[in-house]
Design a protein around this motif. Structure first.
Motif, short mmCIF file in Angstrom:
data_model
loop_
_atom_site.label_atom_id
_atom_site.label_comp_id
_atom_site.label_asym_id
_atom_site.label_seq_id
_atom_site.Cartn_x
_atom_site.Cartn_y
_atom_site.Cartn_z
N GLN A 1 0.82 -1.21 0.00
CA GLN A 1 0.00 0.00 0.00
C GLN A 1 0.86 1.26 0.00
O GLN A 1 0.58 2.22 -0.73
CB GLN A 1 -0.95 0.00 1.21
N GLU A 2 1.92 1.26 0.82
CA GLU A 2 2.81 2.43 0.87
C GLU A 2 3.54 2.63 -0.45
O GLU A 2 3.73 3.76 -0.90
CB GLU A 2 3.81 2.29 2.03
N LYS B 1 1.06 4.16 -2.97
CA LYS B 1 0.84 5.59 -2.71
C LYS B 1 2.04 6.41 -3.19
O LYS B 1 1.89 7.46 -3.81
CB LYS B 1 0.62 5.83 -1.20
N GLU C 1 2.45 9.27 -6.43
CA GLU C 1 3.00 10.63 -6.30
C GLU C 1 4.01 10.92 -7.41
O GLU C 1 4.04 12.00 -7.99
CB GLU C 1 3.68 10.80 -4.92
#
Length: 506
Positions: free
Chosen positions: A423-424, A427, A431
């Motif tokens: 998940q990190e 994300k 970006e």
């Protein structure tokens, strides 16, 4: 009624033969016959698919796939070519891959037999385009365009015997630049030759020469030598083979196969074996026979002016007036030119590669008028870059020197040393993508860090961003240089700016 599509020829005859008989039991036979024929046709169609063991997986003759490595090289060549076209003010254009057969017929002389005809698909007889020039002329006439400077990159198809080693295919890419419109003599023609020089010099293929001639001079030569006008095109196509055959063989073809008198062929030979610079143009002006021909004088006058402009462009030493140059296509009406590599290898270690001409073109002032209902002409001049042949040279050079090619443009890889951090990573990569940075990650929940770093080294990715528990806790991201293996901690809000800074410096 999909079943009807399975019935062909005799099957229909059998069925209708049964239906013409008296009704009754025979009708049942007809239905059975219809069913049996349909089943037999279906079985015939399916049979090749069932015999998979005999099926050879290959590309059609004269075509090929391009690997990711080859695509990188091809795109670089095309980018250089197109950027040159744009530098000279050209607009992009595209036309259909196939045209009405009538559009293409009687435009290519003896090469018309190489056109791929398509099966009738509902009332229109169609053919795959043979080049990009005839569709361009059709576009100008159809849209009543009187002035245009355009470039076009697209595939064309020719049903010739392919020689893959020489960069000759049945399906290949052409890059064309053309100037349409009524302008003062030889200015657009000179620019076309300047473009050819810029592209060939920029690609660093080695030394090259551009042969120049004029179809009016050739027709003048044929006329003063005694060639019947009805044989001009046929003899022109023989002269066009002088870059591949000796004069002796070309003369034999003219005399034995095309019925030209031997003494006429010999007179032609006196001319077509001449080549030189502007001094040869002046010499031809003084020729007792050629100077009596109006067409030839017009062509020589234009070539004299062309050489003046080429001198101003600083490329006259790259140009040779070559009376053997004929360009076999029927639509040329004036200046014609063809670029050849004098010595393919740019380095001593390379093997010579015979690829023939790498660019060619000329003036075709009558082609648009063939499509215009009122016969209105739009003078045109243009050039075509032989991308496949150039690609063959570049590809061989890269093999010789073992050059490694990056197949992707990925700038940053998003990695993690720990489990359960998908998940990190998602994300973080979002970006980077949103900031316009080319980034990748591994499609696994829990990839090993070593595997991720090895992937970056193998793919030539310059930077890695690493996120783990420690980084998350401290609000930082590790930025690693793949080449030096140095790592620095960057705050999350400064990460994009730091990456962009490094990429701009590299």
């Amino acid at each position: 009624m999909p079943q009807l599509g399975l019935l062909h020829g005799r099957a229909w005859a059998v069925l209708f033969g049964q239906l013409r008989r008296p009704p009754g039991a025979v009708c049942i036979r007809a239905v059975h016959s219809h069913s049996q024929v349909a089943e037999a046709a279906l079985a015939t169609q399916l049979k090749p698919h069932q015999e998979k063991s005999n099926f050879i997986i290959k590309t059609p003759k004269g075509t090929r796939d391009l690997s990711p490595q080859q695509m990188v090289v091809r795109e670089k060549i095309l980018d250089m070519v197109v950027s040159c076209f744009k530098r000279h003010g050209a607009k992009g254009l595209d036309t259909p891959a196939f045209e009405l057969k009538e559009t293409l017929t009687e435009k290519y002389g003896e090469d018309s037999g190489l056109i791929y005809d398509l099966k009738d698909q509902g009332g229109e007889l169609l053919s795959l385009r043979y080049d990009l020039t005839v569709p361009f002329a059709r576009y100008l006439a159809m849209n009543k365009v009187k002035k245009m400077k355009r470039y076009h990159v697209g595939k064309v198809w020719r049903r010739e015997s392919p020689t893959i080693a020489q960069g000759r295919y049945r399906e290949f890419c052409q890059c064309d630049f053309d100037i349409a419109g009524q302008f003062d003599p030889m200015i657009p023609d000179a620019e076309c030759l300047k473009i050819m020089c810029e592209i060939l010099s920029g690609l660093q293929l080695g030394d090259f020469l551009i042969k120049v001639n004029d179809r009016r001079i050739l027709d003048g030569i044929f006329a003063v030598c005694g060639v019947p006008e009805s044989k001009f095109h046929a003899i022109c196509s023989s002269v066009d083979k002088l870059d591949k055959m000796s004069w002796k063989d070309v003369r034999h073809e003219m005399v034995a196969k095309k019925g030209l008198a031997a003494e006429i062929a010999d007179r032609i030979g006196d001319y077509v074996q001449c080549h030189g610079g502007v001094s040869l143009v002046k010499q031809m002006f003084q020729d007792p026979r050629l100077s009596q021909n109006k067409q030839a004088l017009e062509g020589l006058g234009d070539l004299k002016l062309l050489f003046e402009y080429l001198t101003l462009f600083g490329i006259a030493e790259k140009i040779s007036f070559d009376l053997s140059l004929a360009r076999g296509l029927d639509y040329y009406t004036g200046v014609i030119y063809e670029a050849v590599l004098l010595q393919t290898p740019a380095h001593a270690e390379e093997e010579p590669l015979n690829v023939g001409s790498v660019a060619a073109g000329g003036r075709y002032d009558g082609l648009v008028g063939m499509f215009d209902p009122k016969g209105h002409n739009v003078p045109c001049v243009g050039l075509s870059i032989g991308v496949e042949r150039i690609f063959s040279i570049v590809e061989q050079r890269m093999k010789t020197f073992g050059e490694k090619i990056r197949t992707t443009e990925t700038q940053v890889f998003v990695a993690t040393p720990q489990k359960n951090f998908l998940q990190e990573r998602l994300k973080l990569i979002a970006e980077l993508w949103d900031a316009g940075i080319k980034a990748e990650l591994m499609y696994k929940n829990n990839p090993k860090l070593l595997t991720q770093l090895h992937y970056c080294e193998n793919m030539g990715i310059p930077l890695v961003v690493i996120i783990g528990e420690q980084e998350l806790k401290e609000g930082v991201i590790k930025l690693r240089s793949v080449a030096s293996r140095e790592e620095v901690a960057i705050t999350r809000e400064n990460l994009v700016a730091e990456i962009q800074k490094r990429l701009s410096e590299s």
